[in-house]
Scaffold this active site. Sequence first.
Site, PDB file in Angstrom:
ATOM      1  N   ASN A   9       1.026  -0.723   0.045  1.00 18.51           N
ATOM      2  CA  ASN A   9       0.237  -0.271  -0.458  1.00 18.51           C
ATOM      3  C   ASN A   9       0.927   1.102  -0.064  1.00 18.51           C
ATOM      4  OD1 ASN A   9      -2.216   2.108   0.469  1.00 18.51           O
ATOM      5  ND2 ASN A   9      -2.131   1.321   2.817  1.00 18.51           N
ATOM      6  N   LYS A  11       0.096   4.330  -0.041  1.00 17.62           N
ATOM      7  CA  LYS A  11      -0.548   5.712  -0.141  1.00 17.62           C
ATOM      8  C   LYS A  11       0.039   6.323  -1.108  1.00 17.62           C
ATOM      9  CE  LYS A  11      -0.733   3.222   4.419  1.00 17.62           C
ATOM     10  NZ  LYS A  11      -0.415   3.747   6.544  1.00 17.62           N
ATOM     11  N   HIS A  95      -9.830   1.979   4.196  1.00 21.48           N
ATOM     12  CA  HIS A  95      -8.744   1.922   5.141  1.00 21.48           C
ATOM     13  C   HIS A  95      -8.659   2.731   6.308  1.00 21.48           C
ATOM     14  CE1 HIS A  95      -4.704   3.395   6.380  1.00 21.48           C
ATOM     15  NE2 HIS A  95      -4.069   1.795   5.930  1.00 21.48           N
ATOM     16  N   GLU A  97      -7.226   5.197   7.191  1.00 25.48           N
ATOM     17  CA  GLU A  97      -6.989   6.332   6.809  1.00 25.48           C
ATOM     18  C   GLU A  97      -7.264   7.234   6.237  1.00 25.48           C
ATOM     19  OE1 GLU A  97      -3.214   5.762   5.200  1.00 25.48           O
ATOM     20  OE2 GLU A  97      -1.675   5.361   6.954  1.00 25.48           O
ATOM     21  N   GLU A 167      -5.711  -3.958  10.138  1.00 28.11           N
ATOM     22  CA  GLU A 167      -4.565  -3.021  10.618  1.00 28.11           C
ATOM     23  C   GLU A 167      -5.106  -2.741  11.834  1.00 28.11           C
ATOM     24  OE1 GLU A 167      -2.704  -2.197   6.966  1.00 28.11           O
ATOM     25  OE2 GLU A 167      -3.999  -1.069   6.266  1.00 28.11           O
ATOM     26  N   GLY A 173       1.907   2.533  11.155  1.00 26.01           N
ATOM     27  CA  GLY A 173       3.031   3.579  10.805  1.00 26.01           C
ATOM     28  C   GLY A 173       3.890   3.571  11.792  1.00 26.01           C
ATOM     29  N   SER A 213       3.076  -1.851  10.168  1.00 26.70           N
ATOM     30  CA  SER A 213       4.348  -1.555  10.778  1.00 26.70           C
ATOM     31  C   SER A 213       5.193  -2.953  10.532  1.00 26.70           C
ATOM     32  CB  SER A 213       4.418  -1.070  12.132  1.00 26.70           C
ATOM     33  OG  SER A 213       4.086  -0.196  12.023  1.00 26.70           O
TER      34      SER A 213
HETATM   35  P1  PGA Z   1       2.254   0.686   8.013  1.00 26.25           P
HETATM   36  O1  PGA Z   1       1.127   1.233   6.717  1.00 26.25           O
HETATM   37  O2  PGA Z   1       3.129  -0.921   7.284  1.00 26.25           O
HETATM   38  O3  PGA Z   1       3.778   1.492   7.236  1.00 26.25           O
HETATM   39  O4  PGA Z   1       2.452   0.110   9.117  1.00 26.25           O
HETATM   40  C1  PGA Z   1       0.284  -0.402   7.269  1.00 26.25           C
HETATM   41  C2  PGA Z   1      -0.929   0.350   6.071  1.00 26.25           C
HETATM   42  O5  PGA Z   1      -1.146   1.300   6.701  1.00 26.25           O
HETATM   43  O6  PGA Z   1      -1.593  -1.080   5.235  1.00 26.25           O
END
Ligand code: PGA
Length: 253
Positions: A9, A11, A95, A97, A167, A173, A213
């Site tokens: 992903n 982003k 997601h 976000e 998630e 993140g 992460s």
């Molecule tokens: P990350 O993001 O691996 O940077 O924690 C995962 C995601 O949001 O899909």
Amino acid sequence: MRTPVIAANWKMHKTVAEAVNFARDLKAKAAPVNNVEIIVCPTFTALGPVIKELAGTNIKVAAQNMHWELRGAFTGEISVDMLKDLGCTHVIIGHSERRQYFGETDETVYKKVQTALGSGLIPIVCVGESLAQREAGTAEQVVRTQVEAALQGFTPDQVAGLIVAYEPVWAIGTGKKASDEDAQQMDAYIRKVISGLHDQETAARVRIQYGGSVKPDSAAGLMAKPDVDGALVGGASLEVDSFIGIIKAAAGR
Ligand code: PGA
């Protein structure tokens, strides 16, 4: 046996040139890897060029979002047919976000899953609790509500063919990956919820990823867990070598 699925992903990262370079490098490095499904999720602007670069490979391409309506006056939105027209096979839906910053709700997630499935695009449905919810002991309840809202009323084959990504918001993140045990526990719980919503056989077929992460050195332990069928990877998917490290950990499980 469920084939693990590892998705990148990206982003809001990578220009077209950067995305295409990544795709070129990835297809060379991923060629010898078997038994792992690989998906990359570029931004809208890079979808077409990345799909062209990956033509003839097994690597699939997903959008990071879509609208639930098929067409209409929705400035700035992208429809399922536009994604299919480019050659997308998957789409990330819900997601955290998008839930957090762009007003995505369980209702819009459901509508998007419905539209994606109706048009033959495979949804990667994201669910997960916040830190406050985990600390309050309501993580399972929150995730159950999200899963039930997103996956109600579909046929067993439709549900079995989609991907769920657990998630936890606090792990995304932050560098604070959930423990392998916590990821396993929630993925198994999600499978139980799907079993209740549909049936055990359907639940046994659904791939349930963990995301938050995930790094190359932490992926193997995670992939060894029986209910964790892959990962949705953000930060560690931006460089080919670290993304390949995670793919190899899944291949070796
Ligand atoms: P990350 O993001 O691996 O940077 O924690 C995962 C995601 O949001 O899909």
